[in-house]
Scaffold this motif. Structure first.
Motif, PDB file in Angstrom:
ATOM      1  N   HIS A  77       0.832  -1.203   0.000  1.00  0.00           N
ATOM      2  CA  HIS A  77       0.000   0.000   0.000  1.00  0.00           C
ATOM      3  C   HIS A  77       0.873   1.263   0.000  1.00  0.00           C
ATOM      4  O   HIS A  77       0.592   2.223  -0.737  1.00  0.00           O
ATOM      5  N   LEU A  78       1.931   1.261   0.791  1.00  0.00           N
ATOM      6  CA  LEU A  78       2.804   2.424   0.880  1.00  0.00           C
ATOM      7  C   LEU A  78       3.589   2.645  -0.409  1.00  0.00           C
ATOM      8  O   LEU A  78       3.858   3.782  -0.809  1.00  0.00           O
ATOM      9  N   HIS A  79       3.990   1.555  -1.045  1.00  0.00           N
ATOM     10  CA  HIS A  79       4.840   1.638  -2.240  1.00  0.00           C
ATOM     11  C   HIS A  79       4.044   1.830  -3.524  1.00  0.00           C
ATOM     12  O   HIS A  79       4.638   1.965  -4.600  1.00  0.00           O
ATOM     13  N   ALA A  80       2.722   1.822  -3.412  1.00  0.00           N
ATOM     14  CA  ALA A  80       1.885   1.907  -4.615  1.00  0.00           C
ATOM     15  C   ALA A  80       2.187   3.192  -5.388  1.00  0.00           C
ATOM     16  O   ALA A  80       2.234   4.280  -4.840  1.00  0.00           O
ATOM     17  N   GLY A  81       2.436   3.037  -6.676  1.00  0.00           N
ATOM     18  CA  GLY A  81       2.669   4.189  -7.543  1.00  0.00           C
ATOM     19  C   GLY A  81       4.073   4.737  -7.511  1.00  0.00           C
ATOM     20  O   GLY A  81       4.327   5.802  -8.077  1.00  0.00           O
ATOM     21  N   MET A  82       4.992   4.051  -6.857  1.00  0.00           N
ATOM     22  CA  MET A  82       6.368   4.550  -6.839  1.00  0.00           C
ATOM     23  C   MET A  82       7.348   3.384  -6.983  1.00  0.00           C
ATOM     24  O   MET A  82       7.024   2.229  -6.698  1.00  0.00           O
ATOM     25  N   ASP A  83       8.535   3.719  -7.441  1.00  0.00           N
ATOM     26  CA  ASP A  83       9.592   2.739  -7.635  1.00  0.00           C
ATOM     27  C   ASP A  83      10.581   2.875  -6.482  1.00  0.00           C
ATOM     28  O   ASP A  83      11.250   3.897  -6.347  1.00  0.00           O
ATOM     29  N   VAL A  84      10.641   1.867  -5.635  1.00  0.00           N
ATOM     30  CA  VAL A  84      11.556   1.881  -4.484  1.00  0.00           C
ATOM     31  C   VAL A  84      12.774   1.035  -4.837  1.00  0.00           C
ATOM     32  O   VAL A  84      12.665  -0.156  -5.119  1.00  0.00           O
TER      33      VAL A  84
END
Length: 479
Positions: A173-180
């Protein structure tokens, strides 16, 4: 009536607020005990402080007692000192200090991360009828009847499963939409001493996390065992940043509890940083420490103390008879104190006299007490109070007696710095920030509190069956 209250040297900080800005709301003038510049100190603030926090050097007297007023005055003095230092620190621009700003940001992020985590997982508590029906269809026979007894059990099962699912999916949920991106090759434990602080170890949400800002968490003994532990901690750091961001997006930083806690932390940290900087500027020379010790030796030196158990009788003959029985083992000192001592407290204390300082008692008794070994029986010794038989049960050695001793030097330096800081705070009060104390409010509020307690006590005596409800009222008063 407005009167000054003597400032105390110590600026003790604890977990409840010491003051609020006067511009901030909702404080009746009748509840205000002091104004320090534009800040106010209220009775409710100090009452909360006294009832909910362990305060170093202060007991917590019962509601309605005279001792409670004394402690409240002590807390009020401390609160005034803290607020004076806070205003002075703000006036010197310490709010822009990089260390302070970084600590404030870290604290705020930590709070928001926790708030958002609970906010997110709380959704697991909301169970729909469709979720209940789905669970029943999956786990029960078709003809099962969901009655009032079974339904709460099913709800609990669904909530638990939903909670576990949300918790496991939190990172997604926290990483949704981003590239970590985590650069594992830059986390090699064997390369720690060679790695530059500017080395980027992770990238996410437009942020490049460096080794320098993260190594205090990643290079601990526990995280230097293997790379897996280090990666787990690093992922936790990233999660906390993203949790805090989500918390701000959800407006959790606008809640009154968050704002109050952040303001309290801000005051505490700014005052501590200011005190540290002031102390560095007030650092005494070696000669100043020596001169201070010579001038204040009596107050600095801790003389030897002995803990006594003692029997006091009227005459020498009685004392000798008791002494003989004690030496033969026919009588214990406890029994002798209980049955023969003329000390009115003896039946309760059984002769336990407590701690005495060398040189503080009758000369003959003092000489005997400080010549005995631990456990040794002494006397009889005559004093104006009678004939004494005594035993030493414990001792505390003297200290801070020689300025050549490093511990004595450190203690003297600490007391000198404390005195200088106190003088500085008094100067702030006299010259920079007006302090007004409303003693009539304190007297009135303490009296009202005592009257309330007295009334509740009478009510409990007259109506024992209502005692539980009254105790709950009293508990609510101090929480």
């Amino acid at each position: 009536m407005r009167i000054p209250v003597t400032l105390m040297a110590a600026c003790l900080l604890a977990t409840s607020a010491w003051g609020d800005t006067a511009a901030e709301p909702a404080q009746s003038d009748a509840n205000v005990l002091a104004r320090v510049g534009d800040r106010i100190i209220t009775f409710s603030q100090l009452n909360t402080q006294l009832n909910s926090t362990a305060v170093v050097g202060l007991s917590t007297p019962a509601l309605g007692t005279p001792e409670r007023r004394t402690v409240m005055l002590t807390l009020l003095d401390k609160a005034i000192s803290v607020n004076l230092l806070y205003l002075d620190g703000v006036g010197k621009g310490l709010q822009e200090d990089p260390v302070f700003k970084r600590e404030l940001q870290t604290y705020a992020d930590g709070m928001l991360a926790g708030l958002y985590r609970r906010h997110y997982l709380k959704a697991a508590q909301d169970i729909s009828d469709q979720e209940i029906d789905g669970y029943v269809k999956k786990h029960f026979a078709k003809d099962i009847e969901v009655d009032d007894t079974l339904r709460p059990l099913i709800e609990a099962k669904v909530k638990k499963a939903k909670y576990i699912t949300r918790k496991q999916g939190l990172r997604k949920h926290l990483h949704a939409g981003m590239d970590v991106k985590i650069h594992t090759r830059h986390l090699d434990i064997e390369e720690d001493s060679l790695r530059s602080d500017d080395q980027v170890i992770a990238e996410f949400d437009g942020i490049a996390m460096t080794w320098g800002e993260s190594k205090k968490y990643l290079a601990t003994l526990n995280n230097s065992i293997n790379i897996e532990r280090r990666l787990e901690t690093l992922n936790g750091l990233i999660d906390n940043y993203l949790l805090a961001k989500k918390g701000r997006q959800a407006g959790l930083d606008q809640g009154p509890d968050f704002k109050a806690a952040l303001a309290e932390f801000s005051l505490t940290r700014l005052v501590n940083l200011h005190r540290k900087a002031l102390a560095q500027g007030m650092e005494p020379t070696e000669q100043e420490v020596r001169d201070y010790f010579e001038k204040h030796k009596k107050g600095i030196t801790f003389n030897e103390h002995r803990k006594l158990q003692m029997v006091v009788v009227k005459d020498e003959q009685t004392a000798l008879e008791i002494m003989e029985k004690l030496e033969k083992g026919e009588l214990t000192l406890y029994q002798a104190a209980r049955d023969h001592s003329i000390d009115p407290r003896a039946k309760q204390t059984l002769g336990d006299f407590g701690w005495v300082e060398e040189g503080s008692g009758f000369p003959a008794l003092d000489e005997e007490a400080f010549a005995l070994e631990i456990g040794e029986l002494g006397g009889p010794v005559e004093t104006p109070a009678g004939w004494h038989i005594l035993r030493i049960t414990d001792q505390r050695a003297s200290k801070y007696t020689d300025i050549e001793d490093p511990d004595t030097q450190q203690q003297t330096r600490r007391l000198l710095l404390k005195e200088r800081l106190n003088e500085y705070v008094v100067g702030l009060r006299k010259q920079d920030y007006p302090v007004v104390v409303y003693e009539e409010n304190l007297n009135r509020l303490m009296q009202e509190e005592a009257q309330w307690i007295a009334a509740k006590s009478r009510e409990m005596e007259q109506h024992p069956e209502r005692a539980r409800l009254i105790l709950e009222d009293m508990k609510a008063l101090v929480e």
